[in-house]
Design an enzyme around this catalytic site. Structure first.
Site, PDB file in Angstrom:
ATOM      1  N   ARG A   1      -1.211  64.673 -13.333  1.00  0.00           N
ATOM      2  CA  ARG A   1      -0.498  64.234 -14.394  1.00  0.00           C
ATOM      3  C   ARG A   1      -0.718  65.129 -15.506  1.00  0.00           C
ATOM      4  O   ARG A   1      -1.439  66.021 -15.796  1.00  0.00           O
ATOM      5  CB  ARG A   1      -1.022  62.929 -14.790  1.00  0.00           C
ATOM      6  CG  ARG A   1      -0.366  62.059 -15.974  1.00  0.00           C
ATOM      7  CD  ARG A   1      -1.099  60.899 -16.172  1.00  0.00           C
ATOM      8  NE  ARG A   1      -2.325  61.085 -16.940  1.00  0.00           N
ATOM      9  CZ  ARG A   1      -3.251  59.994 -17.309  1.00  0.00           C
ATOM     10  NH1 ARG A   1      -2.811  58.647 -17.062  1.00  0.00           N
ATOM     11  NH2 ARG A   1      -4.246  60.153 -17.802  1.00  0.00           N
TER      12      ARG A   1
ATOM     13  N   CYS B   1       0.353  64.840 -19.802  1.00  0.00           N
ATOM     14  CA  CYS B   1       0.433  63.776 -21.061  1.00  0.00           C
ATOM     15  C   CYS B   1       0.549  64.475 -22.388  1.00  0.00           C
ATOM     16  O   CYS B   1      -0.117  65.125 -22.622  1.00  0.00           O
ATOM     17  CB  CYS B   1      -0.691  62.785 -21.200  1.00  0.00           C
ATOM     18  SG  CYS B   1      -0.496  61.356 -22.297  1.00  0.00           S
TER      19      CYS B   1
END
Length: 125
Positions: A103, A105
């Site tokens: 991920r 972000c």
């Protein structure tokens, strides 16, 4: 390469000249999903509710492609306010099974429609 558009009435329609998702056979790419209710087109109230709805929209598109959250290998999360990281992280952890996807972000200056969070995903068959 064959590209098949992924769409469902259980997730909002694209709000511009792009597809909600593209299936390339072994890999599925989902465009960023806001916390928009597909029935009303309205954003959920707060960042947690928007995160839940954005992830529900991701889930609906995955299901339309015959996949689940377990197939997701990478996500990108965009936040209107980086201070919402912990709140969104908590909701995110409720949805994705371990091993969690890779991920990224980022805080963004602004998100479409005044959204507080946007989540895109890449899944593998």
């Amino acid at each position: 390469m064959t590209k098949t558009v992924i769409s469902t009435t259980h997730a909002p329609a694209a709000v511009g000249p792009y597809s909600a998702g593209i299936d390339c056979g072994e890999t599925v790419y989902l465009s960023g999903q806001l916390g928009l209710d597909p029935a009303t087109g309205e954003l959920a109230e707060d960042v947690e509710a928007q995160a839940r709805q954005a992830l529900a929209n991701v889930g609906a598109l995955l299901e339309a492609a015959g996949l689940t959250y377990a197939n997701v290998v990478k996500t990108t999360v965009l936040l209107a306010d980086i201070n919402d990281f912990a709140a969104v992280n908590a909701v995110y952890a409720e949805v994705f099974p371990e091993p969690f996807p890779a991920r990224s972000c980022f805080a963004a200056a602004a998100l479409p429609k005044g959204g507080l969070v946007e989540i895109e995903a890449i899944a593998q068959r």
